[in-house]
Design a protein around this motif. Structure first.
Motif, short mmCIF file in Angstrom:
data_model
loop_
_atom_site.label_atom_id
_atom_site.label_comp_id
_atom_site.label_asym_id
_atom_site.label_seq_id
_atom_site.Cartn_x
_atom_site.Cartn_y
_atom_site.Cartn_z
N ARG A 156 10.05 12.79 -6.24
CA ARG A 156 9.07 12.46 -7.27
C ARG A 156 9.48 11.20 -8.03
O ARG A 156 8.71 10.26 -8.18
N LEU A 157 10.73 11.18 -8.48
CA LEU A 157 11.23 10.02 -9.23
C LEU A 157 11.18 8.76 -8.39
O LEU A 157 10.79 7.69 -8.86
N SER A 158 11.61 8.88 -7.13
CA SER A 158 11.68 7.70 -6.26
C SER A 158 10.30 7.15 -5.99
O SER A 158 10.07 5.94 -6.05
N GLU A 160 7.57 7.53 -7.71
CA GLU A 160 7.04 6.93 -8.94
C GLU A 160 7.53 5.50 -9.09
O GLU A 160 6.77 4.58 -9.35
N ALA A 161 8.85 5.35 -8.91
CA ALA A 161 9.44 4.02 -9.06
C ALA A 161 8.90 3.06 -8.01
O ALA A 161 8.51 1.93 -8.31
N ASN A 163 6.16 3.16 -6.28
CA ASN A 163 4.73 2.86 -6.41
C ASN A 163 4.44 1.86 -7.51
O ASN A 163 3.34 1.30 -7.57
N SER A 164 5.40 1.63 -8.42
CA SER A 164 5.13 0.63 -9.47
C SER A 164 5.64 -0.75 -9.10
O SER A 164 5.58 -1.68 -9.89
N TYR A 173 3.71 5.16 0.08
CA TYR A 173 4.63 6.23 0.48
C TYR A 173 3.97 7.16 1.48
O TYR A 173 2.81 7.55 1.31
N TRP A 218 8.73 5.08 2.53
CA TRP A 218 7.92 4.14 1.77
C TRP A 218 8.12 2.78 2.39
O TRP A 218 9.25 2.41 2.75
N HIS A 267 12.98 4.65 -16.93
CA HIS A 267 12.71 6.08 -17.01
C HIS A 267 13.98 6.87 -17.29
O HIS A 267 14.04 8.06 -17.05
#
Lengths: 381, 417
Positions: A156-158, A160-161, A163-164, A173, A218, A267
């Motif tokens: 989840r964290l990865s 999120e990072a 995708n920004s 991803y 990704w 984050h």
């Protein structure tokens, strides 16, 4: 099989000699270092996540190794493993990384501008260039030990990072368990898709558990920057492209990594790193930079020269087949990459590859003309 | 001599409590028989709620996946057996192996005798599904190793090439292959090899440890079709059964090569009686005699087999509970095997077919491995009788078809007697 710390406490009912593994036919770094006294001393210890000595060494017990290839034979389950089990892991690290001492400091240098040259490797010989490393997210157990909940949190964290990211890094991803057939075929055709591990080295360490849950790939739209999530490490970061412009590959690698790190920091997360071991990864062999920078290069004549292996050794390079680790070369084309990971920086290691490959191409050209290359053979770097 | 381990962990009295009283005694048994301060519910590392840990089983087809609801997972995920075996450990093999649309695997294993109690909320429905509705809370399992009760059992050797009966036995007080420590596994080896050394007459034999076998011995065991390999099936490896291979693994067989014991493969022991030809009665007689002898010998030293009257003999895989018995023959059925009614006939006779390489292999020519389907809820004598009667029926069918006569599909046998 990662058992909880409760299981380890139960083992204390038995004497240390009764639990000591049979390693007399083993040939790996763990088996060379571990002895009965060390086992007795460490067996009741646990990291804060409950990782134990038997967990660390299971892969080395189950895989006795090969007379020619010395595997590491132990893994970390979390960042603290390298502290709690330092009596075992420090000597293993020293053996694996050219005598690296517990007091040594590792230099991190991701400033791509420090790389000299690398944009002029002859494309008639160099077919592709690639740099990879790994990163672990601080505070989460590593693939041998993490629970499904933790692995999903890392994903989840990865994602999120990632995708920004924007600009040349804008991408998408593809979770392994939700991939469509069309997506899967495309990723295979691009040589991006990673498989469920089949190597017993990884499986015995528990890294394939719950496959393919929380695993994915990704990549950026340009297909030159790629991240594997939850394979052998939390993240494997890869920059690659066809041809010999290693300078550009390395630039993208460094910039991409820095961007990802910045987003994580925003984050309140960071990568596992310390000034002694550099970047902390699952396998002790990948400590330091975790970097493997390499090319697919055609060295038909040179590879048959009796001094080929010696030349590689002196240049601090290693050869693999074009299928990656433990594969054979096809048609005289080799995967040539840096041998070192710990004790030298990213820039230094990629510089080795750039300089070494350049030299070997010149040797190849000489051999093609029927000339000798003895005077070109370098001293040990 | 009983090891220091046996003295610390259990005396016959404590072990007797476990085996006599059934479900309610387990808690008492846990505290009495384990020198541990661990009780169910402690020391399982939990950073995330159960919902974040619940496995994704949407594409799975195994018994575990069919019965593991989020509610059951939440209830059991913090529990551990006295030696620390957890629910996640038990189900790992089923999470890692989604299964096959046609073949429904079990998808979970026990790490020790207590697993069947601590995780009963999941094991019980799995057992029920796998064993034809047998309810561990309500039913009792009959054990009967009186081989003289078996009728007939001498097959026509123009059809039956070989006869074999196998089962497994676990040593009470020691963890099972998915969870055992190296010391426990070595203790299993020691206890069993010790006992086997006491066998005499036609049962006297020799132990071949996998770690110390010579190349010559290895080749002979391969030629005899006795040698077992390191497990390659992911069903077993994902359950942790191949750890530390080949430490404390070995094969014992009698000099006549008709009674064979595997040590520390998928179970503590697998006991096999076999011979060429169709004399199933003699194979079963030797099987029962050998088992009873081994049991007597381990009891002398203060050990017992894991057994209770709800689940019979306790083994690693729930599919092998009860008798753990697979009695079978290699049989040539060239005509019957081509008849479209063959699968139905087998089903009604409570038999299954396998290839002659064993489970998950294909038949070669028209020679099949035919054995009993059931394990739990019927006794050894009943199951072997089922195989004898069934195989005789198959031979009758084959003979009829040879002569151009028609055959009948028999009515289905009652499953739980």
């Amino acid at each position: 099989m990662p058992f909880g710390n409760t299981h380890n406490n139960f083992k204390m009912n038995f004497k240390s000699e009764e639990e000591y593994p049979e390693l007399s036919k083993h040939n790996n770094h763990m088996a060379k270092v571990l002895n009965k006294e060390m086992y007795a001393k460490l067996r009741d210890k646990q990291t804060p996540t409950g990782y134990t000595l038997d967990d660390v060494i299971q892969t080395g017990v189950d895989n006795p190794g090969h007379p020619f290839i010395m595997t590491v034979g132990c893994v970390a389950g979390d960042e603290e493993s390298y502290e709690v089990f330092k009596d075992l892991l420090d000597p293993v690290i020293s053996d694996r990384h050219g005598g690296y001492k517990p007091t040594d400091k590792h230099k991190t240098d991701l400033n791509f501008e420090n790389l000299k040259g690398g944009d002029d490797l002859d494309p008639n010989y160099v077919f592709s260039s690639r740099v990879r490393t790994g990163r672990s997210i601080k505070g989460y157990a590593l693939p041998p030990h993490n629970s499904r909940g933790e692995r999903r949190a890392v994903e989840r964290l990865s994602v999120e990072a990632l995708n920004s990211l924007d600009g040349e890094f804008k991408g998408k991803y593809y979770p392994l368990k939700a991939m469509t057939d069309a997506e899967q075929e495309q990723l295979i055709a691009d040589h991006f898709l990673f498989d469920k591990p089949v190597s017993p080295l990884l499986i015995c360490a528990g890294m394939a558990r719950d496959w393919p849950d929380a695993r994915g790939i990704w990549h950026n739209d340009n297909k030159t920057f790629l991240v594997w999530v939850n394979e052998e490490d939390h993240l494997r970061v890869i920059s690659m492209q066809k041809g010999g412009n290693m300078k550009e590959v390395f630039r993208r690698f460094c910039v991409g990594l820095q961007r990802i790190e910045e987003i994580f920091k925003k984050h309140n997360h960071c990568f596992m790193w310390n000034e002694h071991l550099g970047y902390i990864l699952t396998c002790p062999s990948n400590l330091g930079t975790g970097l493997r920078g390499g090319v697919h290069v055609k060295l038909e004549k040179l590879s048959q020269h009796p001094k080929f292996d010696e030349i590689l050794k002196r240049l601090r390079l290693q050869k693999r087949g074009t299928g990656g680790v433990d594969t054979a070369s096809v048609g005289g084309v080799f995967d040539i990459s840096n041998a070192d990971r710990l004790g030298t920086s990213e820039v230094e290691q990629v510089q080795c590859v750039v300089d070494g490959v350049k030299l070997m191409i010149e040797m190849e050209k000489k051999l093609e003309k029927g000339e000798a290359i003895d005077s070109m053979i370098p001293a040990q770097k | 001599m009983a090891s220091h381990f046996a003295r610390i962990l259990s005396t016959k009295r404590h072990v007797g409590i476990l085996s006599l009283v059934g479900a309610g005694s387990l808690t008492a048994g846990i505290f009495l028989s384990r020198d541990q301060h661990v009780n169910a519910g402690s020391q399982v590392r939990r950073l995330y709620p159960a919902s974040a840990e619940y496995p994704d089983l949407r594409k799975h087809n195994n018994c575990m996946a069919s019965h593991l609801t989020p509610g059951i997972y939440a209830k059991l995920c913090d529990k551990a057996t006295p030696n620390g075996f957890t629910l996640d450990n038990a189900i790992q093999t089923g999470v890692d192996n989604p299964g096959h649309p046609f073949i429904k695997t079990v998808g979970m294993v026990a790490g020790d005798e207590e697993s069947y109690e601590v995780f009963a909320d999941l094991f019980d429905p799995v057992i029920k599904e796998r064993h034809n509705g047998y309810d561990p809370r309500a039913n009792t399992h009959p054990t009967d190793l009186e081989s003289s009760k078996v009728r007939s059992g001498m097959f026509d050797e123009r059809y039956v090439l070989s006869s074999r009966v196998r089962t497994g036995r676990s040593i009470r007080g020691l963890s099972l292959p998915p969870a055992c420590t190296r010391a426990e596994r070595r203790e299993v080896e020691r206890v069993v090899v010790d006992a086997l050394a006491g066998l005499g007459g036609d049962l006297s034999g020799h132990y071949y440890s996998l770690t110390q076998m010579t190349e010559k011995e290895q080749q002979q065991l391969i030629d005899d079709h006795f040698l077992f390999d390191k497990p390659v099936s992911p069903l077993l490896t994902c359950a942790g059964m191949a750890r530390d291979w080949p430490d404390a693994r070995g094969i014992w067989h009698n000099n006549e090569k008709t009674f064979l014991i595997w040590i520390n493969e998928e179970d503590h022991t697998r006991v096999i009686s076999m011979e060429k030809g169709g004399n199933m009665k003699r194979v079963f007689e030797r099987f029962c005699r050998g088992l009873k002898e081994v049991e007597r010998l381990i009891t002398e030293k203060g050990w017992e087999f894991m057994w209770n009257e709800r689940l019979g003999y306790i083994l690693t895989c729930p599919s092998n509970l009860g008798t753990g018995l697979r009695a079978g023959v290699h049989i040539k059925l060239p005509n019957l095997s081509k008849d479209p009614r063959f699968p139905k006939i087998l089903e009604n006779l409570r038999l299954q077919k396998r290839g002659t390489g064993g489970v998950d292999t294909a038949a070669v020519g028209s020679t099949f491995d035919i054995s009993n389907l059931d394990r739990l809820g019927q006794s050894e004598v009943q199951l072997v009788q089922t195989v004898i009667d069934g195989v005789n029926y198959l031979i009758e069918c084959e003979k009829k078809l040879e002569k151009g006569q028609d055959i009948r599909v028999p009515p289905p046998l009652n499953q739980l007697k």
